[in-house]
Structure formats: structure tokens, C-alpha cells
Design a protein around this motif. Structure first.
Motif, PDB file in Angstrom:
ATOM      1  N   LEU A   1       0.840  -1.206   0.000  1.00  0.00           N
ATOM      2  CA  LEU A   1       0.000   0.000   0.000  1.00  0.00           C
ATOM      3  C   LEU A   1       0.872   1.252   0.000  1.00  0.00           C
ATOM      4  N   LYS A   2       1.961   1.202   0.754  1.00  0.00           N
ATOM      5  CA  LYS A   2       2.890   2.343   0.824  1.00  0.00           C
ATOM      6  C   LYS A   2       3.481   2.639  -0.551  1.00  0.00           C
ATOM      7  N   GLN A   3       3.860   1.590  -1.265  1.00  0.00           N
ATOM      8  CA  GLN A   3       4.431   1.752  -2.604  1.00  0.00           C
ATOM      9  C   GLN A   3       3.421   2.341  -3.580  1.00  0.00           C
ATOM     10  N   ILE A   4       2.172   1.922  -3.456  1.00  0.00           N
ATOM     11  CA  ILE A   4       1.110   2.454  -4.329  1.00  0.00           C
ATOM     12  C   ILE A   4       0.974   3.957  -4.131  1.00  0.00           C
ATOM     13  N   GLU A   5       0.948   4.404  -2.867  1.00  0.00           N
ATOM     14  CA  GLU A   5       0.797   5.841  -2.588  1.00  0.00           C
ATOM     15  C   GLU A   5       2.000   6.620  -3.085  1.00  0.00           C
ATOM     16  N   MET A   6       3.208   6.059  -2.955  1.00  0.00           N
ATOM     17  CA  MET A   6       4.398   6.731  -3.447  1.00  0.00           C
ATOM     18  C   MET A   6       4.368   6.855  -4.968  1.00  0.00           C
ATOM     19  N   GLU A   7       3.939   5.802  -5.647  1.00  0.00           N
ATOM     20  CA  GLU A   7       3.843   5.839  -7.117  1.00  0.00           C
ATOM     21  C   GLU A   7       2.806   6.855  -7.575  1.00  0.00           C
ATOM     22  N   LYS A   8       1.690   6.948  -6.839  1.00  0.00           N
ATOM     23  CA  LYS A   8       0.662   7.939  -7.197  1.00  0.00           C
ATOM     24  C   LYS A   8       1.201   9.350  -6.990  1.00  0.00           C
ATOM     25  N   TRP A   9       1.981   9.535  -5.918  1.00  0.00           N
ATOM     26  CA  TRP A   9       2.550  10.867  -5.677  1.00  0.00           C
ATOM     27  C   TRP A   9       3.558  11.233  -6.765  1.00  0.00           C
ATOM     28  N   LYS A  10       4.410  10.291  -7.149  1.00  0.00           N
ATOM     29  CA  LYS A  10       5.399  10.551  -8.202  1.00  0.00           C
ATOM     30  C   LYS A  10       4.730  10.890  -9.529  1.00  0.00           C
ATOM     31  N   LYS A  11       3.608  10.235  -9.785  1.00  0.00           N
ATOM     32  CA  LYS A  11       2.921  10.440 -11.058  1.00  0.00           C
ATOM     33  C   LYS A  11       2.134  11.741 -11.076  1.00  0.00           C
ATOM     34  N   HIS A  12       1.410  12.018  -9.987  1.00  0.00           N
ATOM     35  CA  HIS A  12       0.479  13.155  -9.995  1.00  0.00           C
ATOM     36  C   HIS A  12       0.976  14.369  -9.216  1.00  0.00           C
ATOM     37  N   LYS A  13       1.975  14.174  -8.336  1.00  0.00           N
ATOM     38  CA  LYS A  13       2.514  15.253  -7.501  1.00  0.00           C
ATOM     39  C   LYS A  13       1.428  15.916  -6.648  1.00  0.00           C
ATOM     40  N   ILE A  14       0.475  15.131  -6.185  1.00  0.00           N
ATOM     41  CA  ILE A  14      -0.569  15.612  -5.283  1.00  0.00           C
ATOM     42  C   ILE A  14      -0.152  15.285  -3.851  1.00  0.00           C
ATOM     43  N   ASP A  15      -0.059  16.309  -3.007  1.00  0.00           N
ATOM     44  CA  ASP A  15       0.520  16.141  -1.676  1.00  0.00           C
ATOM     45  C   ASP A  15      -0.189  15.092  -0.826  1.00  0.00           C
ATOM     46  N   SER A  16      -1.515  14.971  -0.975  1.00  0.00           N
ATOM     47  CA  SER A  16      -2.249  14.023  -0.128  1.00  0.00           C
ATOM     48  C   SER A  16      -1.735  12.599  -0.304  1.00  0.00           C
ATOM     49  N   TYR A  17      -1.259  12.256  -1.505  1.00  0.00           N
ATOM     50  CA  TYR A  17      -0.700  10.925  -1.717  1.00  0.00           C
ATOM     51  C   TYR A  17       0.581  10.748  -0.905  1.00  0.00           C
ATOM     52  N   TYR A  18       1.356  11.818  -0.802  1.00  0.00           N
ATOM     53  CA  TYR A  18       2.598  11.732  -0.024  1.00  0.00           C
ATOM     54  C   TYR A  18       2.286  11.620   1.471  1.00  0.00           C
TER      55      TYR A  18
END
Length: 297
Positions: free
Chosen positions: A98-115
Motif C-alpha cells: 500500500l505504501k508503494q502504491i501511494e508513493m507511485e501515485k505521488w510521483k505520477k500526480h505530484k498531489i501532496d495528499s498521496y505523499y
């Protein structure tokens, strides 16, 4: 199919299942033709009108969305449920996934909530893997700046803070927990949110009391703050059926008094809490409390 059409179709489905005609549902709210257009996805309606239709159908907005999503909870709640389940089951592999999924979403979209969600899962991973609870100053500042900045906390902010509290220094915990209580006071009558605030206040007191190796000096420094959080808990509506929270508060009051030098009174409270836990067959929790008390007295 667009979102408006979906909402209209769900209203129509609920209306028909409850046996309302369009005329009965629309009466004194909007015209039948307007309701018909909404149900067919040809027109939008205001949130105010939508609320009135939901009230006429005797459903909450939360219930409507649950039905609308084919009886599935929304993605945000699902995220916290999955993370919580993995944490309580000590499923390190799931947490890291789950942690990796959120990191990948943050890298892709640069939306702070994912980080921020990544940081929340990082805490869980560190605990489950028995690693030190630590992170960079940049991450701590980034997280706390967000929480201080948000004017109105919702479910996400409360769950995020509750889960990342261990990252933060005591001064920030005191400030943010006070903000939680003040900003979320409007949610006191909403059981789900009220429960999260109670959990945050309890965890704040645990943070201030600290582990055995902290001694009593830190608690004495924050004695007034700890007393304030106990007083905040006293104003919360904790259902009588929530025995664990009530026993936990009793136990914490006892440990607080012991650490402040009122050993006899404190032990009495702790012993009462331990006895209740034993009667409820929560022997492991009772044993842990007794072991803690032996180490601090």
C-alpha cells in the motif's frame, strides 16, 4: 455514463424501491418535470434540493452514496480500512504494498495528499517491522504544516494525524491535538468522527505519559496539558457500550496519578481497570498494564 445521470438513476431506483411516485417525492420540493429530467440525467439539481429529496426518501447522504457505489464504501474509507486491517494483522507485506502504491501515485500526480498517505503507511510499516519511529525533518515539517494550514479538518485529516502522531515532537502533538478537539467539536454528534477524536485525545495522553524509560520529568513539564486533554475527554460523548475506551481512560488516569506522585489513588484506578479487563477476558492487555505499573512504581 456521466456522474449526474448516475445520481439521478440512483434516486429513481431508491424512489421506486420505497414505493414513491415522482409526484409524491417532488411535492413541495421541485416540479415533477424537473425531477424527471434529473432522474434521466438530463438536468442537474442543487445540493439543497438533493438533500430535501434524500430526507423525503428517509436516507442519509452517506447511505445514498453507499447505495450509489453499489453498496461499496468509498475509496478513502476503503484505504484506511485496508491499512488498519494490515496493521492489526501485522501484515508487513500488505503495508509495504500500500505504501508503494501511494508513493507511485505521488510521483505520477505530484498531489501532496498521496505523499501524506505514504507517510501514514510508513509509520505503520516501522511499527510492524519493529524499526525506530523516525523520519526526516522535511517530512515532519511538511506534514505538520499541512495540518496547521487546513482550516476545516475532515475525516482524512483526522485519520492522517491520528496515524502519524508518533512522528511528531511533543510540542506539535500538544498543539495539533488541541486543534483537533477545537476544529472537530462540530462533529461531536457524528459517531464515526467523534470516535476518531476520542482516539486522538487518548493517544495524546499516552504520548505525554510516555514509555517507562521516559521517567516522569517530561510528563511534569506537560502536566497542565495532560490535565487539559483529560478534561477534553470528559466533554466527549463516549457511548456506554464503548467499554474499551472507558476502561482505557480509567487506566490512563491511574497511571497519570502514579507518575504525578499520587501512587495510592493511581493504583486504585489502575487495579479497577485491570479487574474489568480480566472479567472481559482481556488478560493480555491486563497483564501488559500490570507490568507497566510495576516498572513505574
Amino acid at each position: 455514463m456521466n456522474t449526474i445521470k448516475k445520481y439521478g438513476e440512483t434516486i429513481r431506483m431508491i424512489r421506486e424501491q420505497k414505493g414513491y411516485t415522482m409526484k409524491e417525492l417532488a411535492q413541495e420540493i421541485l416540479s415533477v418535470s424537473f425531477l424527471s429530467k434529473f432522474e434521466r440525467g438530463e438536468s442537474d439539481i442543487t445540493l439543497g434540493l438533493f438533500n430535501k429529496l434524500a430526507e423525503r426518501l428517509m436516507i442519509t447522504i452517506e447511505e445514498f452514496l453507499f447505495i450509489h457505489n453499489d453498496y461499496e464504501i468509498n475509496n478513502l474509507e476503503q484505504f484506511f480500512i485496508e491499512a488498519g486491517s494490515a496493521y492489526y494483522n501485522r501484515d508487513s507485506k500488505k503495508i509495504h504494498h500500500l505504501k508503494q502504491i501511494e508513493m507511485e501515485k505521488w510521483k505520477k500526480h505530484k498531489i501532496d495528499s498521496y505523499y501524506y498517505s505514504y507517510l501514514f503507511l510508513k509509520v505503520y510499516a516501522l511499527i510492524v517491522d519493529n524499526d525506530d519511529i523516525s523520519t526526516t525533518k522535511e517530512d515532519i515539517d511538511r506534514l505538520s504544516d499541512y495540518l496547521f494550514r487546513v482550516e476545516r479538518w475532515g475525516y482524512y485529516e483526522m485519520m492522517l494525524y491520528s496515524s502519524t502522531m508518533l512522528f511528531l515532537d511533543t510540542e506539535r502533538v500538544v498543539q495539533l491535538s488541541k486543534i483537533t478537539y477545537e476544529k472537530c467539536n462540530r462533529y461531536k454528534r457524528w459517531e464515526k468522527y467523534n470516535s476518531i477524536v476520542v482516539s486522538i485525545l487518548i493517544n495524546t495522553i499516552i504520548h505525554l505519559i510516555g514509555p517507562v524509560n521516559w521517567g516522569n520529568e517530561k510528563l511534569k513539564t506537560f502536566q497542565q496539558e495532560a490535565a487539559n486533554f483529560f478534561s477534553y475527554l470528559a466533554t466527549m460523548s463516549i457511548p456506554e457500550a464503548n467499554l474499551f475506551e472507558r476502561v482505557q481512560i480509567l487506566q490512563l488516569k491511574g497511571i497519570y496519578e502514579i507518575k504525578m506522585g499520587h501512587i495510592k489513588q493511581g493504583k486504585q484506578k489502575v487495579e479497577k481497570a485491570v479487574q474489568i479487563l480480566k472479567e472481559l477476558d482481556s488478560h493480555k492487555i491486563a497483564f501488559n498494564i500490570e507490568s507497566y505499573v510495576k516498572l513505574i512504581t
